[in-house]
Design an enzyme around this catalytic site. Sequence first.
Site, PDB file in Angstrom:
ATOM      1  N   GLU A   1       0.821  -1.206   0.000  1.00 52.02           N
ATOM      2  CA  GLU A   1       0.000   0.000   0.000  1.00 52.02           C
ATOM      3  C   GLU A   1       0.861   1.265   0.000  1.00 52.02           C
ATOM      4  O   GLU A   1       0.426   2.319  -0.432  1.00 52.02           O
ATOM      5  CB  GLU A   1      -0.918   0.016   1.234  1.00 52.02           C
ATOM      6  CG  GLU A   1      -1.964  -1.084   1.223  1.00 52.02           C
ATOM      7  CD  GLU A   1      -2.646  -1.265   2.569  1.00 52.02           C
ATOM      8  OE1 GLU A   1      -3.817  -1.665   2.570  1.00 52.02           O
ATOM      9  OE2 GLU A   1      -2.021  -1.018   3.612  1.00 52.02           O
ATOM     10  N   GLY A  26     -12.404  -4.122   3.234  1.00 46.97           N
ATOM     11  CA  GLY A  26     -13.452  -4.989   2.699  1.00 46.97           C
ATOM     12  C   GLY A  26     -14.768  -4.221   2.694  1.00 46.97           C
ATOM     13  O   GLY A  26     -15.133  -3.596   3.691  1.00 46.97           O
ATOM     14  N   ILE A  28     -11.869 -10.126   7.613  1.00 49.67           N
ATOM     15  CA  ILE A  28     -13.237 -10.646   7.442  1.00 49.67           C
ATOM     16  C   ILE A  28     -13.278 -11.421   6.121  1.00 49.67           C
ATOM     17  O   ILE A  28     -13.222 -10.822   5.045  1.00 49.67           O
ATOM     18  CB  ILE A  28     -14.281  -9.498   7.438  1.00 49.67           C
ATOM     19  CG1 ILE A  28     -14.082  -8.570   8.639  1.00 49.67           C
ATOM     20  CG2 ILE A  28     -15.701 -10.053   7.383  1.00 49.67           C
ATOM     21  CD1 ILE A  28     -14.240  -9.207   9.993  1.00 49.67           C
ATOM     22  N   MET A  61      -8.501  -3.017   9.551  1.00 47.51           N
ATOM     23  CA  MET A  61      -7.883  -3.522  10.773  1.00 47.51           C
ATOM     24  C   MET A  61      -7.099  -2.472  11.564  1.00 47.51           C
ATOM     25  O   MET A  61      -6.389  -2.835  12.508  1.00 47.51           O
ATOM     26  CB  MET A  61      -6.988  -4.723  10.433  1.00 47.51           C
ATOM     27  CG  MET A  61      -7.775  -5.843   9.767  1.00 47.51           C
ATOM     28  SD  MET A  61      -6.797  -7.293   9.313  1.00 47.51           S
ATOM     29  CE  MET A  61      -6.373  -7.961  10.905  1.00 47.51           C
ATOM     30  N   GLU A  62      -7.207  -1.196  11.200  1.00 46.49           N
ATOM     31  CA  GLU A  62      -6.385  -0.185  11.884  1.00 46.49           C
ATOM     32  C   GLU A  62      -7.089   1.136  12.206  1.00 46.49           C
ATOM     33  O   GLU A  62      -6.824   1.757  13.249  1.00 46.49           O
ATOM     34  CB  GLU A  62      -5.131   0.182  11.037  1.00 46.49           C
ATOM     35  CG  GLU A  62      -4.170  -0.941  10.779  1.00 46.49           C
ATOM     36  CD  GLU A  62      -4.587  -1.823   9.595  1.00 46.49           C
ATOM     37  OE1 GLU A  62      -5.404  -1.359   8.761  1.00 46.49           O
ATOM     38  OE2 GLU A  62      -4.105  -2.958   9.522  1.00 46.49           O
ATOM     39  N   ASP A  93     -12.116  -6.066  -1.585  1.00 43.73           N
ATOM     40  CA  ASP A  93     -12.911  -7.295  -1.540  1.00 43.73           C
ATOM     41  C   ASP A  93     -14.234  -6.969  -0.865  1.00 43.73           C
ATOM     42  O   ASP A  93     -14.436  -5.865  -0.370  1.00 43.73           O
ATOM     43  CB  ASP A  93     -12.143  -8.364  -0.747  1.00 43.73           C
ATOM     44  CG  ASP A  93     -11.843  -7.904   0.675  1.00 43.73           C
ATOM     45  OD1 ASP A  93     -12.678  -8.132   1.553  1.00 43.73           O
ATOM     46  OD2 ASP A  93     -10.792  -7.268   0.902  1.00 43.73           O
TER      47      ASP A  93
HETATM   48  N1  ADE Z   1      -8.739  -5.123   4.519  1.00 48.33           N
HETATM   49  C1  ADE Z   1      -9.069  -5.429   3.251  1.00 48.33           C
HETATM   50  N2  ADE Z   1     -10.034  -6.352   3.208  1.00 48.33           N
HETATM   51  C2  ADE Z   1     -10.326  -6.644   4.494  1.00 48.33           C
HETATM   52  C3  ADE Z   1     -11.232  -7.533   5.090  1.00 48.33           C
HETATM   53  N3  ADE Z   1     -12.009  -8.322   4.358  1.00 48.33           N
HETATM   54  N4  ADE Z   1     -11.263  -7.587   6.456  1.00 48.33           N
HETATM   55  C4  ADE Z   1     -10.446  -6.806   7.189  1.00 48.33           C
HETATM   56  N5  ADE Z   1      -9.568  -5.953   6.674  1.00 48.33           N
HETATM   57  C5  ADE Z   1      -9.505  -5.867   5.325  1.00 48.33           C
END
Ligand code: ADE
Length: 259
Positions: free
Chosen positions: A16, A81, A177, A198-199, A222
Amino acid sequence: MRNLGPIAIVSAMQEELSTLIELMSGEPTTVGSRVFWRAKWFGHDVVAVLSGIGKVAAATTVATLIERFGVQEVLFSGVAGGLGDGVKVGDVVVAKELLQHDFDASPLFPRYEIPLYGRSHFVSSHLQHQWLVQAAKACLPGLSKAMQGEHLLGSLGVNANEIVVHEGLVVSGDQFISSQAQREDLRARLPLALAAEMEGASVAQVCFDFKVPFAAVRVISDRADDQASVNFAQFIEEVAAPYGAHVIQSYLQTRPTDE
Ligand code: ADE
């Protein structure tokens, strides 16, 4: 002129941030196990750093940025996500509010509430948020040119002309996830959430503590379902990295300097 300190740019994953670090050609400084890249870029003092994945790694990195580097604002750029209806792969989400979806001190406190803060949601800074939305929107017309991975976008069913910039709630937790069951559980618990990562919420909490302006942008890699890990690495390298770098460049180009 008052020296307000550098603008911080943080990403969780190497892919990234790598495009951005190459473009800004910064000077590295190591503190703990993080490498901070400093440069003068588009008339701004900038410091870019890879935080690593997850809330603790991101929080300690941002505390270092604030304490050691005296940063005046923190921008987080990465992937997420998609959770919200209509938030599709290739879209962009600029976080208006952030919450830790895995935080639960109930029954002592309501679910998601961070004890002693009396809140579950951390709001991004209005000005930085607006600048980031403008920068993301300004990038859209030139997007297909910027993306080396256009063939990948096509294979994912993404039409570069249909990319939408969303604004709203982003939820963070120490979980990738990657199942339909997790996705449905999150959507049922937090129906306003547009995206999961996640951050972000931990960074927002640290910035709240130190009263440092904060904003975050995420490219949707995603749909946070059973397919989430398919194409993930390729997506962040070919699509999210150049796009994230473009948004941040566009931000720095249009953001007023402090003189
Ligand atoms: N970052 C990108 N896709 C993610 C997901 N599905 N869950 C958590 N963090 C993500």
